[in-house]
Structure formats: C-alpha cells, structure tokens
Design a protein around this motif. Sequence first.
Motif, PDB file in Angstrom:
ATOM      1  N   GLY A  79      -4.994  19.615 -35.263  1.00 29.55           N
ATOM      2  CA  GLY A  79      -3.956  20.229 -34.410  1.00 29.55           C
ATOM      3  C   GLY A  79      -4.042  20.892 -33.139  1.00 29.55           C
ATOM      4  O   GLY A  79      -3.158  21.554 -32.776  1.00 29.55           O
ATOM      5  N   ALA A  80      -5.350  21.402 -32.938  1.00 29.44           N
ATOM      6  CA  ALA A  80      -5.683  21.966 -31.860  1.00 29.44           C
ATOM      7  C   ALA A  80      -5.820  21.330 -30.624  1.00 29.44           C
ATOM      8  O   ALA A  80      -6.346  21.605 -29.653  1.00 29.44           O
ATOM      9  N   GLY A  81      -5.557  20.222 -30.728  1.00 31.09           N
ATOM     10  CA  GLY A  81      -5.647  19.285 -29.260  1.00 31.09           C
ATOM     11  C   GLY A  81      -6.808  18.550 -29.025  1.00 31.09           C
ATOM     12  O   GLY A  81      -7.005  18.445 -27.859  1.00 31.09           O
ATOM     13  N   LYS A  82      -7.584  18.099 -29.808  1.00 31.07           N
ATOM     14  CA  LYS A  82      -8.787  17.519 -29.641  1.00 31.07           C
ATOM     15  C   LYS A  82      -8.523  16.066 -28.904  1.00 31.07           C
ATOM     16  O   LYS A  82      -8.965  15.965 -27.645  1.00 31.07           O
ATOM     17  N   GLY A  83      -7.812  15.424 -29.477  1.00 34.57           N
ATOM     18  CA  GLY A  83      -7.571  13.788 -29.084  1.00 34.57           C
ATOM     19  C   GLY A  83      -6.570  14.120 -27.558  1.00 34.57           C
ATOM     20  O   GLY A  83      -6.874  13.494 -26.575  1.00 34.57           O
ATOM     21  N   GLU A  84      -5.849  14.996 -27.574  1.00 32.45           N
ATOM     22  CA  GLU A  84      -4.857  15.350 -26.548  1.00 32.45           C
ATOM     23  C   GLU A  84      -5.562  15.654 -25.194  1.00 32.45           C
ATOM     24  O   GLU A  84      -5.553  15.122 -24.282  1.00 32.45           O
ATOM     25  N   THR A  85      -6.605  16.584 -25.533  1.00 26.84           N
ATOM     26  CA  THR A  85      -7.458  17.086 -24.353  1.00 26.84           C
ATOM     27  C   THR A  85      -8.396  15.850 -23.934  1.00 26.84           C
ATOM     28  O   THR A  85      -8.676  15.785 -22.732  1.00 26.84           O
ATOM     29  N   ALA A  86      -9.008  14.869 -24.771  1.00 19.70           N
ATOM     30  CA  ALA A  86      -9.819  14.099 -24.336  1.00 19.70           C
ATOM     31  C   ALA A  86      -8.824  12.978 -23.589  1.00 19.70           C
ATOM     32  O   ALA A  86      -9.450  12.553 -22.475  1.00 19.70           O
ATOM     33  N   ASN A  87      -7.710  12.894 -23.793  1.00 15.81           N
ATOM     34  CA  ASN A  87      -6.785  11.851 -22.970  1.00 15.81           C
ATOM     35  C   ASN A  87      -6.491  12.297 -21.992  1.00 15.81           C
ATOM     36  O   ASN A  87      -6.540  11.794 -20.711  1.00 15.81           O
TER      37      ASN A  87
ATOM     38  N   MET B 191     -12.195  23.315 -30.708  1.00 12.18           N
ATOM     39  CA  MET B 191     -10.759  23.505 -30.345  1.00 12.18           C
ATOM     40  C   MET B 191     -10.281  24.403 -31.628  1.00 12.18           C
ATOM     41  O   MET B 191     -10.311  23.802 -32.887  1.00 12.18           O
ATOM     42  N   HIS B 192      -9.653  25.509 -31.238  1.00 12.37           N
ATOM     43  CA  HIS B 192      -9.239  26.439 -32.329  1.00 12.37           C
ATOM     44  C   HIS B 192      -7.865  26.732 -32.385  1.00 12.37           C
ATOM     45  O   HIS B 192      -7.342  26.722 -31.612  1.00 12.37           O
ATOM     46  N   LEU B 193      -7.441  26.799 -33.839  1.00 13.83           N
ATOM     47  CA  LEU B 193      -6.270  27.599 -34.099  1.00 13.83           C
ATOM     48  C   LEU B 193      -6.271  28.508 -35.140  1.00 13.83           C
ATOM     49  O   LEU B 193      -7.272  28.034 -36.169  1.00 13.83           O
ATOM     50  N   GLY B 194      -5.696  29.455 -35.197  1.00 16.60           N
ATOM     51  CA  GLY B 194      -5.351  30.655 -36.363  1.00 16.60           C
ATOM     52  C   GLY B 194      -4.967  29.891 -37.472  1.00 16.60           C
ATOM     53  O   GLY B 194      -4.331  28.947 -37.362  1.00 16.60           O
ATOM     54  N   LYS B 195      -4.960  30.285 -38.735  1.00 16.97           N
ATOM     55  CA  LYS B 195      -4.380  29.735 -39.789  1.00 16.97           C
ATOM     56  C   LYS B 195      -2.814  29.702 -39.417  1.00 16.97           C
ATOM     57  O   LYS B 195      -2.147  28.619 -39.708  1.00 16.97           O
ATOM     58  N   LYS B 196      -2.050  30.579 -39.082  1.00 17.14           N
ATOM     59  CA  LYS B 196      -0.776  30.856 -38.747  1.00 17.14           C
ATOM     60  C   LYS B 196      -0.294  29.946 -37.693  1.00 17.14           C
ATOM     61  O   LYS B 196       0.663  29.227 -37.949  1.00 17.14           O
ATOM     62  N   ALA B 197      -1.392  29.815 -36.668  1.00 12.73           N
ATOM     63  CA  ALA B 197      -0.746  28.842 -35.519  1.00 12.73           C
ATOM     64  C   ALA B 197      -1.008  27.656 -35.928  1.00 12.73           C
ATOM     65  O   ALA B 197      -0.095  26.489 -35.721  1.00 12.73           O
TER      66      ALA B 197
END
Lengths: 500, 500
Positions: free
Chosen positions: B50-58, B151-157
């Motif tokens: 959910g931290a945007g790996k695929g989206e950033t690659a795109n 690509m990072h997200l905290g648990k809450k995020a």
Amino acid sequence: MFRTAELGQKVSKAEYNDRVPDLRIQLLEAQQDLRQANFPVIVLFTGVDGAGKGETANLLQEWMDPRWIVTRAYARKSEEEAERPGLWRYWRDLPRNGQVGIFLSAWYSRPYIERVYGKLNREQFEEALDRILTFERMLANDGALILKFWMHLGKKAQEKRFKKLEKDPLHAWRVTKKDWKHWKMYDEFIDAAEHTIMKTSIGRAPWTIVEGADERYRGLKVGETLLNGIRRRLAEADIEEAVNDAEGAYVLGTANGDGATPRTTVLQALDTTKSLSKDEYSKSLEKYQAKLNLLHRKARSEKVSVILVFEGWDAAGKGGAIRRITPALDARDYQVIPIAAPTDEEKAHHYLWRFWRHLSRAGRVTIFDRSWYGRVLVERIEGFASETEWRRAYAEINSFERALVEHGIVLIKYWIHISKEEQEARFRAREETSYKAWKLTEEDWRNRERWDEYDAAVNDMVGQTSTRLAPWVLVEGDDKRYARVKVLKTLCDRLEERLK
Amino acid sequence: MFRTAELGQKVSKAEYNDRVPDLRIQLLEAQQDLRQANFPVIVLFTGVDGAGKGETANLLQEWMDPRWIVTRAYARKSEEEAERPGLWRYWRDLPRNGQVGIFLSAWYSRPYIERVYGKLNREQFEEALDRILTFERMLANDGALILKFWMHLGKKAQEKRFKKLEKDPLHAWRVTKKDWKHWKMYDEFIDAAEHTIMKTSIGRAPWTIVEGADERYRGLKVGETLLNGIRRRLAEADIEEAVNDAEGAYVLGTANGDGATPRTTVLQALDTTKSLSKDEYSKSLEKYQAKLNLLHRKARSEKVSVILVFEGWDAAGKGGAIRRITPALDARDYQVIPIAAPTDEEKAHHYLWRFWRHLSRAGRVTIFDRSWYGRVLVERIEGFASETEWRRAYAEINSFERALVEHGIVLIKYWIHISKEEQEARFRAREETSYKAWKLTEEDWRNRERWDEYDAAVNDMVGQTSTRLAPWVLVEGDDKRYARVKVLKTLCDRLEERLK
C-alpha cells in the motif's frame, strides 16, 4: 511411395572410407560460405523408429563445425510451452541466418501420432498439416533452406533392427514397449506418413526418403543431399541478390510515385470530430477501468491471454491510451513492449521472431507499442523491405495472428487516427512543452511529409489484415478523451465476449 | 530505522507541478546519456503493502522514455523456473547496458516473507541474504548501478490506506484478506525488513527509505534519487574509463611479462604417459557408456541435471571426448553448447548472462564446449578483460557454480591436458588430414606461442576455482583413449554418488 526405400541399399566399408573425407571437406566449405549468407538451414529428421534419425543427426554434428550447427529434440511440452500456440517452442529454436538447425521429429510428430491414434479426424489432420505448410512456406519465403528427411525401414527391417538393438546392452533401452506397439500398427503409421509427405513436399521444403537400414548408406545419402541443398541455395542467393538490387530501384520508384490514390481511404472516412466532455470522460474512464479490472481478474484465473497492438500516426496518443489501461491491471500481469530497432540476434532471424519471443504466459496482457505491422508501414515506405517481402507479409501476419486467436488469445489491433492538422498542432505543442520536446524528432517531420504514402499503406494494411478473427479497431483520435475511452471500452467488450 | 519515514511528509500540488517538468527533462537527458554508457541501471521497489511500489514504478515509466526502460513483476514460479536455481528468473530479465530495469519486490520477496512466516530460521535467512549480497555485488562490480527503494508506511498509515482503497471501486481488489493478515503481523514484517536493509545496504547498492503516504512526495523523492544516482554513476564512468586506459597498458605489460613462473604448475605435475590399450579401451568404453545410459535415465526421472564443462589446450580432444558421451544419451535429453564469440545482446550484459540463458530444464545434460572460464584464460591473456575484471571473475564464477550445485545440479569441470610436444604432433597431423585442416587456424599457432602464459593462467584458475563443491578434473590427454575413458568414468562416478 516407400518401395524404393526398401531395396536393401548398402555402401561397403571401403567405398564409405573413400567417399567420406571428401564429403566432410565439402560440407565444411559449404558451412563456411553459408556463414556469410542471409538465410538459415533447417534440417528435419522424422520417420520410422529405429531408422537412424538420431544417429544421423549426430553424424552431421560430428562431420561439420559444431559452432554453427545446433540440434534440437523435443520431449513433452512444459507448462510454459503449453500456454503458448503450438508452434511457439519451435519458433524460439529456429537457427539464425548462416547457421544449421537440426530438428528431430519436431512439428510433424504430434499431428502424425495423434492421427494414427485416432485423436485427430481426417479434417483436423488436414488442418494441422495446413498450419505446418503455412509455417514452412513462411520460413522458405524468407529465404530459409528447409530439408526434410524421412528415415525409412520396411516392417521386416524394423523388426530386425529392434531385435538387434535389444541384444546390445548399450542400446537396449532405446527399444520400448511402445516401439513394439507401434510396430504392430506399422501400416497405419505408413498411411499417415504417405499422406503427410505428399501434402507437405513443396519446392522450397522438399522431403527426401532415405532407406535407414544401412548406417553407411544413410549417412552418405543425407550428407550429400544436405551438401547439394546448401550449394544450390547459395547459388540462388547470388542470383536473388542481383535481382533484388534491380528490384529495389523499381520499388523505390513506385513507393515514391505520383501518389495516385485519389480514392477515399479508410482513414479519410473516419469522423475526426467525435469527442467527449471532460465530465463524460472522467465518468467513463472510471467505469471502464473498474470493469476492465474485474474482467481481467476473471481472464487471469481462466488463463485467457490478451495481446494489444497499438499503431497510429506519430503523436496520435498511443502512449496515453496505454497508460489508461495499465492502472487497472496488476503489475505482475502485464508487459508493455515498445518496439525499437531490432538487435543483431533479431535481425538474423525471420522478422516475426522478435515478436514471438515476447509472447507471455497464459492469463497475461501483452501490449505492443508498435508491432509487426512495421513491416507493411515504415519498412515498406522507407524501402527497408522489398516489395516482395512486404506483400508477402500480409499473409504471414494473418497466419501468425490466426495461430494466436486459435490458441484462445484475445487479440486487439488499434490504429489511432488523427487528422493532419491535429498532428501539426500536437507537434507544435510538443516543441513548446519542455519535457515533451524529446518526443519530437526530425524523423517525425520527415514522416509527416510522407503522409499520403502512409495513408495508402494503412489502407492496404487494413484491407489485407482486418480478418474476421482479428479485425482492426480504427480509433478517431483528434479528441484524446474520446480515443482513450474507445480503446478501453473495446477492450472490455472483447474480453466480456470472450469470457462468456 | 523507519522513524524518519513516518513523519507525514507531503508535497503540495503547486510545488509538485512546479518541480515535475524540470525533473522529467533531466531524467530524459540522463537517460539519453545513459544509452551510451556500458552499464545498466537496476531499480528495485519493495516495502510495505500500500506504500505505492507499483504506482511509483508506473510513474517512472510515464516520466521517462519507455523504449529504454522495462518493468518486471513476479508471480508464483513457473515449472520451468522452479527447475533452475532460485535467481535464474531474475538473471534472464536483467536490463542490458544503457537501459533501466525496474523490479517489483523480486529477489527480496521470497526470503523476506518466508522469514516472517517462520519457514526460514535465522541461519537460513542469513544465508539467503548472503546469496543476494553476492549477486548484487557481482552486478555492481560489473558496473551496474543498483538503487533499492523501501517504500514505507507506518502501521496506522497502512490501515488508513487500505480502508481508503477498499472504498474505491477501481482499487478495492488491491486489498486482499492476506493484506489484512499481514497488517496484523506488521511488527514481524518490520523486524525482518530492518535486518534485511541493514545487512544489504552496500555502497554500490544502497537502500533508500521513502515515506509512501503522499503520492507526490514519494514520486519526487524516488525520481530525484534516481536522477542523482544515474548522474553520479555516469560521472564515475568517465573517470573509470580514464583509469582503465592507463591500467590496460599496465596489464598488457604484466601479461606479456618475463613469464617468471619457475614453479611447477598443476599441469606440469600431470603424468602424460598414462595410456590404455585398444582392447582395454573398447571394453571400458562399452562398459561406461552402458553404465552412463542407465544412470542418466535414473537422473532424468529424478530430475537431476548435469552440467559438463570442457576446457583444455587446442587439439586436446574435447570434441572427441564429448562424442563418446552423447551416444549414451537420448537426443531429447542433452544439448552441446559450443561457445563462440558473443552476440551484441550478450556483450551488453554481464559476461555470465550468456551462460545463464543456456541452463537446461531439470533432468537434462548440458555440455559446454569451452565456457565461462574463457574470462580467466583467453580474455585474461589477450587483454580482453582488464586485470580487475578477470581477478574478480574467480569469485563470481565460484558463486555462480555454488548456486548450480546447491540447486542439486551435478557440475563437472574437465581440463583436458596434453603436452606441448603432443600438441605439435596433432597440429601437424591436422594439416595433413584434409577434412581436419579446417580445425587448425593461425590463431592456434599463435596461442601455442603463449603456452607458458596459459600454463600459468590455468594454474591460477585451478587454484582459485577448484572448490569442494565444484572441483576440477584434470585429464591426462596425450593418449586419447585414456582421456575419453577417464572423462566417462568420472561422469559415471559422480552421477552414481549423486543418485545414491
């Protein structure tokens, strides 16, 4: 048909030892000449079990320079192979120009055995042979020399051979229960073989029937046939070159001609005023992306592959349309293949080879940004392909696409059309947008000058390759929003239909 | 470690629109410069779901010229992939020099997840990371620029992100039950991630941790890191080139040096008088071929692959030895790969890539007639590889071979040795046998003049690469019969041992 191959042909040891050294030198010399040639040699061995297919292949490998010769034999299809059209495993293995590829049984094996076992009825068998014929013709037309050897043994001779092998500890394993079972079905096999050979012996890919009982006889016979084949083909190549030089001038003449295409082309008939409002666009985009996502996940689980081909004028918006599709897909499930200049390995193969190698596994989406249609567009107009070559390409492409569709793949071909005025406006805009200027090259302006020639070429292309199985989708592209939605909607409709 | 990536970094729309055009131009320019460079760029995305790996690659794909960039994501291994060493599927997909390859999760994914699920214990996890390190070092040493993004997200995020996605009809499918399951295991994942990043962040392949909550922030951060990475690496390349030019002269100097190798080499220590009588030979040949046949059929059914490497002096009899092995095998089960000059696609990759692509499926025999050892033999002596390159090759080869052996492959490396006198006698005989004369070239005589240098290089090679897992078999070859039987017997012994 096989009577002349059951005569008990023999070569004495003395004669063999006398003839082989000279044959080897000549084969090696032919191989050297071949290395400079722009065609490959495809040697196929099939025939009666025990008639020396593998042994003769090994002999050629020993006689010739192993660096320019490769032997391929095939076992059961792997999962990855089964997920592609039937001929894919052979496409990949074709030798490059200047090299010799030896194929054991290969593409004949399956239809032949399935016919004898009754898994294919008469009509299906004919269809399978037709596909092989088309495949071989395509390679031969591209210059390949194809030599097919039917290694033969009479029923008695085969029995004798099996019994002899069974006595030899090193070779006993070669005779299996299945071999004996097949031996009992000898006549059925011979019937199917006769039919196969009759139907598929064509000028550029002839069959040679070789009596396989005597090792020395069959070795010399195959070696000499191969040598003569290469020699003859090399001589032809010299002539072709001379003709092509002359023809090249002629083709350029017509391609550059007076543009005598006053009739309305398919593109001119398109309504370029079609458009969508910003609001309609947002709604439709969201709707079809969501729909595509659902549909593709279904396609993925049912292992239905999708191949999308994007062609169109420079600046027509191919990239933009592609980027409206991919967000609806999982990154693991699709590949975008931008077609750039071919590498040297690609140049040394049939022009379709570089597309074959990109075919995805089952359930995936492969998006070609430009495609095999370059052959009948840019290569035609720039004279990179001769007139004979690009004219032939229509049939080759149709047959390639037919193989894809018959394998169950959803194939959609988009031509994105913009008017000449719209193109100019976009070129100008690109010049002014700093991060888009790189997209515009001198070549784009040059191509633009040849608009009418491309227009005519597209017209021919659509006429020749918009088949029932693989129709062209012409997209009115002056309004980007309209075009993107049409591309997405078409994809959804086609997928939906396929998954019904 | 991740605290700085949970700060709620944001970029406003205005700032984004202001910075992006310039970044895109610079990325495109960097890409143009890169095309001329002799190294590839490898970009790896992994991290929290959910931290945007695929989206950033795109996004990168959209910003840059898609012709020189390729994105790869991986699903479950196919049957064919599972039959090769674990990293094989990535080896094949590496970008060529001058291009950018984007990898989603890729080689980190499996050990990471298996560790969290407890399928790997601490030690096994360390081993897996070591293998990755070796792999990345090898690529980096060859010049590759490797940039790894966590690509990072905290648990809450992450929770917030999942809930938001679930509400969006287009993206709801992206959140699966497994995602929520993993969310509950957040801390375990983070522990494994910390360890992974600490252990595998090396100078030439550093990790960048990117906060993934804000789309604009993460896009700019990744884009700018990539741009700086390419720019810095290009500047280094200019310096390297200058150094290499200087070093090249130095290496040639030492390679041509005074041949100060007075010590006895491994080859000099071999007893070249070993021989077999014609009678012993026939018997042994038959015995071991029959044995090999049985053994290999067992290996085939147990899916044990065999890789044979043949190296040796010119005219040592490599081809002859190979041809005593192949008759014992089914043509569908083996491939002989003669190593000729690399193609341009091969030249544009790591030098091991052209061997990776030939690895066979499980249960097959692959015979290399010359091999990757060319790097430390001919390339070293002719100066085609710099001293740094060939010295590094020992470790790379050892690690490559280790991957093969650990995958269960039987690897045998033969050096067939003949004395200098025997070589001369064979050269003379070839000159006199018409159909063998082609085998002898000017180059063979030239190589012969460098006998002592090769002798020393072979000595180094055996010293550096005769490992416990993959020892060298030195074959006394003055007597062809003795050599052929030794080759066969060794193969049988090793197979027998493996199948026990």
